[in-house]
Design a protein around this motif. Structure first.
Motif, short mmCIF file in Angstrom:
data_model
loop_
_atom_site.label_atom_id
_atom_site.label_comp_id
_atom_site.label_asym_id
_atom_site.label_seq_id
_atom_site.Cartn_x
_atom_site.Cartn_y
_atom_site.Cartn_z
N GLY A 1 1.09 -8.35 -9.85
CA GLY A 1 0.60 -9.63 -10.44
C GLY A 1 -0.36 -9.21 -12.01
N ALA A 2 0.13 -9.77 -12.95
CA ALA A 2 -0.35 -9.37 -14.33
C ALA A 2 -1.04 -10.63 -14.92
CB ALA A 2 0.85 -8.96 -15.21
N MET A 3 -2.49 -10.54 -14.82
CA MET A 3 -3.40 -11.71 -15.13
C MET A 3 -4.05 -11.64 -16.45
SD MET A 3 -5.01 -12.30 -11.11
CE MET A 3 -5.65 -10.71 -11.04
N ASP B 1 12.33 -0.87 -10.17
CA ASP B 1 12.16 -1.32 -8.72
C ASP B 1 10.39 -2.13 -8.96
OD1 ASP B 1 14.21 -0.73 -7.52
OD2 ASP B 1 13.34 1.26 -7.09
N LEU B 2 10.30 -2.50 -10.03
CA LEU B 2 9.03 -3.24 -10.28
C LEU B 2 9.24 -4.61 -10.70
CD1 LEU B 2 6.17 -1.01 -11.89
CD2 LEU B 2 6.56 -1.29 -9.35
N PRO C 1 1.03 -9.79 -4.25
CA PRO C 1 1.45 -8.43 -5.02
C PRO C 1 0.82 -7.12 -4.61
CG PRO C 1 0.40 -10.30 -6.32
CD PRO C 1 0.06 -10.54 -4.86
N GLU C 2 1.42 -6.05 -4.75
CA GLU C 2 1.02 -4.76 -4.12
C GLU C 2 -0.03 -4.35 -5.04
OE1 GLU C 2 4.45 -5.43 -4.03
OE2 GLU C 2 4.91 -4.60 -1.95
N LEU C 3 0.33 -4.87 -6.33
CA LEU C 3 -0.72 -4.61 -7.53
C LEU C 3 -1.31 -5.65 -8.23
CD1 LEU C 3 -2.41 -2.25 -9.07
CD2 LEU C 3 -0.28 -1.76 -10.47
N LEU C 4 -2.57 -5.74 -8.41
CA LEU C 4 -3.20 -6.94 -9.22
C LEU C 4 -3.76 -6.30 -10.31
CD1 LEU C 4 -4.52 -9.66 -6.97
CD2 LEU C 4 -2.91 -9.99 -8.56
N ILE C 5 -3.30 -6.79 -11.80
CA ILE C 5 -3.97 -6.16 -12.90
C ILE C 5 -4.71 -7.18 -13.51
CG2 ILE C 5 -3.62 -4.95 -14.92
CD1 ILE C 5 -1.16 -3.89 -13.55
N CYS C 6 -5.85 -7.09 -14.30
CA CYS C 6 -6.38 -8.22 -14.98
C CYS C 6 -7.05 -7.51 -16.05
CB CYS C 6 -7.25 -9.09 -13.98
SG CYS C 6 -8.10 -10.45 -14.87
N SER C 7 -6.86 -8.39 -17.19
CA SER C 7 -7.91 -7.77 -18.64
C SER C 7 -9.39 -8.43 -18.28
CB SER C 7 -7.23 -8.41 -19.60
OG SER C 7 -7.08 -9.56 -19.88
N LEU D 1 2.41 5.11 -10.44
CA LEU D 1 2.03 5.24 -9.00
C LEU D 1 2.84 4.42 -8.13
CD1 LEU D 1 0.23 7.60 -7.60
CD2 LEU D 1 -1.62 5.97 -7.51
N LEU D 2 2.86 3.23 -8.47
CA LEU D 2 3.36 2.39 -7.51
C LEU D 2 4.84 2.31 -7.64
CD1 LEU D 2 2.71 -0.47 -6.05
CD2 LEU D 2 3.12 -1.75 -8.22
N SER D 3 5.43 2.67 -8.55
CA SER D 3 6.89 2.60 -8.87
C SER D 3 7.36 3.85 -8.35
CB SER D 3 7.10 2.42 -10.41
OG SER D 3 8.64 3.04 -10.57
N GLY D 4 6.63 5.24 -8.23
CA GLY D 4 6.96 6.48 -7.82
C GLY D 4 7.92 7.10 -8.92
N SER D 5 7.66 6.44 -10.20
CA SER D 5 8.67 7.05 -11.37
C SER D 5 7.73 7.09 -12.50
CB SER D 5 9.66 6.08 -11.78
OG SER D 5 10.57 5.75 -10.51
N ARG D 6 7.94 8.00 -13.47
CA ARG D 6 7.11 8.15 -14.65
C ARG D 6 7.74 7.22 -15.68
NH1 ARG D 6 7.22 12.11 -18.85
NH2 ARG D 6 5.19 12.09 -20.00
N LEU D 7 6.62 6.91 -16.43
CA LEU D 7 7.13 5.81 -17.52
C LEU D 7 7.04 6.77 -18.90
CD1 LEU D 7 7.89 2.96 -18.64
CD2 LEU D 7 5.54 2.53 -18.83
#
Lengths: 460, 144
Positions: A82-84, A99-100, A153-159, A228-234
């Motif tokens: 969730g990108a807030m 997978d995100l 959501p597994e991850l919530l992000i907010c500015s 971390l959530l994806s398990g892959s490096r960006l």
């Protein structure tokens, strides 16, 4: 072009849909008649007027099936982010990872409109200590509390930082209810001092290099959490590719806006254009399908322009619209009053501007985030509105206030002052609640008066 | 009483007297100009080691405020100070346009062990003194 363009009601869409199907309409899996959404509770659709094209049908179906798409993603084992509030930054990163799926929980602010209050989300927010003195985005709090609108959501992000006070307070309440939130800091954008390096941001705003570095560092923390959530490096390469894909969407939208806002007669109504612009924020949870939907609209618009077909002719007054409306019905109303939208600032111009591709990708995202019209001064925002309104030939500016939204308290006066000084065109400020039926006569009178004023000015 | 909230205007200073007039006493000033926003004491060793880091610790690392995300520091500070000073009631003095303090009220009522008065005011200098007095009086009476 799928037939001569006109606006039709939901009832009209029943027969129009049958006609399109009989004509060989091919739809994606989320396709179908619009009626089914109204039957599922999206009652506002019964009071809207829609563009009659197959491309518009696909747009509406895409928008109104997002919840299903999120559930399908969850069932398929994908992680939901969730990108807030950032309106376009974090989803670019999330979709660059496997997978995100990123979505925009703030979008629940339109649910009370779409469902005409039958969702009860605002009442739930009331019970959680967030009453109607706050922006209707408080519906998001109700959506999280009830769990009825989207999967958790597994991850919530907010500015945080240069963020609307009411939104910040609402997300804090969300946090209090047990939803972990990853916060990242957005500073108030300011111009560089003489001793600082200046950076020109997408869209033309400027800030100091130090601010870009600060935001970049914050976004790096977000990136780590997403990894971390994806398990892959960006990697930089993957992010750069994600930026190019986002720019692909933005280019489509840029062309669509340019054609629709400048063409006479107007080839696509304001309501469909508003929804199309919204896709840029988080791609309605499916970036590839966003491209298909926008390409379809663009093709329809090109066809209409080539055929000289449109919905509103030269008599329609060219309006620059500021802020999204809480009630979608008002976009129809403007057109019923003789206006058409020619230029917009729906608070996320930075999600429409191209992300720089000639700087390191994390810095590019930081620059894009800082180009948010809402993180700088209202005066700067007004200056951009003037630039864009001039470019699109807008004859007037409407500032649409959102009830309870903290930024709406004073910005309208500042924007109006700058617009009148720089463009010399009339400015109207009005307020649109989530369901504006009781206000429609007043809103109609004010919009009609504005249209008459502009037409009188044309006669000079 | 604890008096907490944003900045007080000149005409708000009488709040302290009004609270006393109705039988209360402010033992914790958590408004913007009160003890809540004092920076932490300077650590000389830290200052010598890294002056910027020490300044950041003194200010950013210690001042509790509802603008912080998350705002747990404010909750911790209040809980600690209320217990330490024997506070029996909390008055949240907030302006009607201040969403951050407004949203705190519900949270404080959920988490604090003492009653909370939500004293909302317009901050335009035209507020009714009688309204303010009546609300304070009623609050103190409920605590008596």
């Amino acid at each position: 072009m799928s037939g001569w363009p006109r606006q039709i009601t939901l009832d009209d869409w029943d027969s129009r849909y049958a006609e399109l199907r009989a004509g060989g309409l091919r739809e994606p899996e989320y396709g179908g008649p619009l009626r089914r959404h109204a039957c599922d509770g999206d009652l506002r659709l019964c009071k809207l007027r829609f563009d009659n094209s197959a491309a518009a049908l696909r747009l509406w179906n895409f928008l109104l099936t997002e919840e299903d798409r999120l559930h399908q993603a969850r069932d398929a084992g994908k992680k939901i982010v969730g990108a807030m509030k950032d309106l376009g930054t974090v989803p670019v990163m999330a979709y660059a990872l496997p997978d995100l799926v990123a979505f925009y929980p703030d979008g629940a602010w339109w649910t009370p409109c779409i469902m005409e209050g039958s969702d009860g989300l605002l009442k739930v927010a009331d019970t959680l200590g967030v009453p109607d003195t706050f922006c209707p985005v408080r519906a998001m709090l109700g959506a999280f509390a009830t769990g009825t609108q989207f999967p958790r959501p597994e991850l919530l992000i907010c500015s945080a930082g240069a963020t609307c006070d009411d939104f910040s307070a609402i997300v804090q309440r969300l946090y209090d209810l047990g939803h972990e939130v990853l916060w990242w800091e957005m500073p108030h954008r300011r111009r560089a001092e003489s001793c600082e390096n200046k950076v020109v941001l997408p869209g033309g705003f400027t800030c100091s290099a130090g601010q870009v570095e600060m935001v970049r560092a914050g976004l790096c923390q977000v990136k780590e959490s997403l990894e971390l959530l994806s398990g892959s490096r960006l990697t930089n390469e993957a992010l750069a590719a994600g930026i190019r894909r986002a720019n692909g969407v933005r280019r489509l939208l840029g062309e669509l806006r340019g054609l629709v806002f400048k063409a006479d007669p107007c080839p696509l109504p304001a309501l469909e254009m508003l929804i199309a612009e919204m896709l840029a924020i988080h791609f309605c949870s499916d970036p590839q399908e966003t491209v298909e939907v926008l390409s379809g609209l663009l093709s329809e618009v090109r066809g209409r322009i080539a055929a000289g077909a449109g919905i509103w002719g030269t008599a329609a007054v060219r309006v620059f619209w500021v802020n999204p409306v809480a009630d979608l019905r008002v976009m129809n109303l403007l057109e019923e009053c003789g206006g058409r939208v020619c230029g917009t600032d729906y608070m996320f111009c930075h999600a429409l501007d191209l992300i720089p591709e000639d700087v390191p990708p994390m810095e590019a995202l930081a620059r894009m985030a800082l180009a948010d019209p809402m993180v700088g001064s209202s005066r700067e925002r007004a200056e951009r509105i003037c630039r864009d309104a001039r470019m699109f030939g807008s004859e007037t500016v409407v500032v649409s206030r959102i009830p309870g939204a903290s930024h709406c308290g004073l910005e309208g006066g500042i924007i109006a002052e700058v617009v009148r000084q720089e463009l010399g065109v009339p400015v109207l400020e009005l307020e649109v609640p989530p369901v504006s039926d009781a206000m429609l006569p007043t809103l109609r009178t004010r919009l009609e008066a504005l249209v008459e004023t502009v037409r009188e000015g044309r006669r000079g | 009483m604890a008096l907490i909230g944003g900045p007080l205007l000149r005409e708000d200073i009488e709040l302290f007297q009004l609270i006393e007039q109705v039988g209360g006493r402010v033992v914790l000033d958590g408004t913007e100009g009160g003890g809540r926003t004092l920076a932490a004491p300077l650590d000389r060793d830290g200052l010598e080691a890294d002056p910027f880091a020490e300044l950041a610790r003194m200010y950013f690392g210690s001042i509790p405020d509802p603008f912080r995300r998350p705002d747990g520091m404010l909750q911790e500070w209040l809980g600690r100070e209320i217990a330490a000073r024997g506070v029996r009631g909390v008055i949240v003095h907030r302006y009607v346009w201040c969403d951050k303090w407004h949203a705190q009220v519900y949270r404080l009522r959920e988490t604090l062990s003492v009653p909370v008065l939500d004293l909302d005011e317009a901050g335009d200098g035209l507020g009714s003194r009688a309204r303010r007095l009546t609300r304070l009086q009623a609050f103190v009476e409920t605590l008596a």
